[in-house]
Design a protein around this motif. Structure first.
Motif, PDB file in Angstrom:
ATOM      1  N   TYR A   1       0.826  -1.203   0.000  1.00  0.00           N
ATOM      2  CA  TYR A   1       0.000   0.000   0.000  1.00  0.00           C
ATOM      3  C   TYR A   1       0.865   1.260   0.000  1.00  0.00           C
ATOM      4  O   TYR A   1       0.626   2.181  -0.783  1.00  0.00           O
ATOM      5  CB  TYR A   1      -0.925  -0.003   1.220  1.00  0.00           C
TER       6      TYR A   1
ATOM      7  N   PHE B   1      -9.791   2.138  -1.679  1.00  0.00           N
ATOM      8  CA  PHE B   1      -8.904   2.655  -0.648  1.00  0.00           C
ATOM      9  C   PHE B   1      -9.429   2.426   0.771  1.00  0.00           C
ATOM     10  O   PHE B   1      -8.675   2.533   1.734  1.00  0.00           O
ATOM     11  CB  PHE B   1      -8.654   4.151  -0.865  1.00  0.00           C
TER      12      PHE B   1
ATOM     13  N   TRP C   1      -7.428  -0.022   2.636  1.00  0.00           N
ATOM     14  CA  TRP C   1      -6.029   0.301   2.924  1.00  0.00           C
ATOM     15  C   TRP C   1      -5.846   0.592   4.412  1.00  0.00           C
ATOM     16  O   TRP C   1      -6.824   0.843   5.132  1.00  0.00           O
ATOM     17  CB  TRP C   1      -5.621   1.536   2.121  1.00  0.00           C
TER      18      TRP C   1
ATOM     19  N   ILE D   1      -5.250   6.262   3.818  1.00  0.00           N
ATOM     20  CA  ILE D   1      -6.463   6.413   3.003  1.00  0.00           C
ATOM     21  C   ILE D   1      -6.662   7.849   2.519  1.00  0.00           C
ATOM     22  O   ILE D   1      -6.917   8.081   1.328  1.00  0.00           O
ATOM     23  CB  ILE D   1      -7.701   5.934   3.793  1.00  0.00           C
TER      24      ILE D   1
ATOM     25  N   ALA E   1      -4.196   8.846  -0.255  1.00  0.00           N
ATOM     26  CA  ALA E   1      -4.431   8.123  -1.498  1.00  0.00           C
ATOM     27  C   ALA E   1      -5.638   8.694  -2.244  1.00  0.00           C
ATOM     28  O   ALA E   1      -5.601   8.891  -3.462  1.00  0.00           O
ATOM     29  CB  ALA E   1      -4.635   6.641  -1.206  1.00  0.00           C
TER      30      ALA E   1
END
Length: 279
Positions: A86, A114, A117, A122, A125
């Motif tokens: 990730y 996401f 994740w 998060i 991203a």
């Protein structure tokens, strides 16, 4: 952009605690644009990392340094060494963003969920993908990611960042004004975020011919009376007066900046240039 990347780079720290104080020192070098020195510091940390997580964090930052130094191949190689999938994906997203290769970001994570994740990654991203979608003019996808980012954090600074991105996406009008107003409702968004929200609202209102309302916006940040934010407000006020066809009022703002104590060098140069052009 560099300042934003420096603030968001703290993600690596959150996934690699505890980490040596040398890591924070290296981050400070990066934040002050001392990229060769930061690269050397992170290289040393990669070699001495006590855990896989710590090594990943150093690899992320070292790759950012390489991109800043225009060493794209070296940056890519470092990113490929990140063990956490990730964090590695987010790093690759950032590297593309730093090179303005926004069109390559979305295909990399187009169908990525996401929400699955690690929580610490998060928000960033979603913001990186949303920004890339926005620049590709996929406003639906961008808005979805920015709003999801708002729901993934309790940090007011991060929330302000997402609201500002939404305002940028809407390009003016009622929706943009609303997003910028949301920044002002936050308890602790930070002075820079508040300045950006007010400057954005003033710009939109001036464009709509609502001069009095546009100028009145600046009264909402009278407490920003220290540098560099005081100068930033004055420069935005001057730009608003110019947009409204009020050159003398704009001149007064520029003169105030020139006469002030320790204004930011770039703003001082701009103010002097604008005054010279008006003679």
């Amino acid at each position: 952009m560099k300042a934003v990347l420096f603030l968001l780079a703290a993600v690596a720290t959150s996934s690699a605690a505890p980490f040596p104080t040398e890591y924070q020192a290296a981050l400070r070098l990066y934040g002050s644009n001392q990229f060769p020195e930061a690269r050397a510091a992170f290289a040393a940390l990669i070699a001495s990392a006590p855990t896989a997580e710590a090594k990943d964090a150093a690899l992320v930052q070292a790759s950012y340094c390489e991109v800043q130094l225009k060493h794209v191949e070296e940056a890519t190689t470092l990113a490929a060494g990140i063990k956490d999938k990730y964090l590695g994906t987010l790093c690759r997203m950032r590297l593309l963003t730093m090179q303005s290769k926004y069109a390559e970001v979305v295909p990399l994570v187009k169908d990525e969920d996401f929400s699955l994740w690690p929580e610490a990654l998060i928000f960033d991203a979603l913001m990186v993908r949303g920004d890339a979608s926005g620049r590709a003019r996929d406003t639906v996808a961008a808005e979805k990611d920015f709003r999801a980012a708002l729901g993934s954090t309790i940090n007011d600074y991060k929330k302000a960042t997402a609201h500002l991105r939404l305002a940028w996406l809407f390009e003016g009008g009622k929706q943009a004004l609303g997003c910028l107003e949301e920044v002002m409702k936050l308890k602790e968004p930070g002075p820079t975020m508040r300045y950006q929200a007010i400057a954005g609202r003033a710009r939109i209102l001036a464009g709509e011919g609502k001069g009095a309302l546009a100028i009145a916006e600046f009264d909402r940040v009278n407490d920003l009376n220290k540098q560099p934010h005081w100068t930033m407000v004055q420069m935005a006020r001057a730009a608003t007066h110019e947009a409204l066809g009020e050159p003398e009022k704009a001149r007064a703002c520029y003169e105030a900046v020139v006469a002030s104590s320790n204004p930011p060098a770039d703003s001082l140069a701009t103010a002097r240039g604008r005054l010279a052009a008006k003679r």
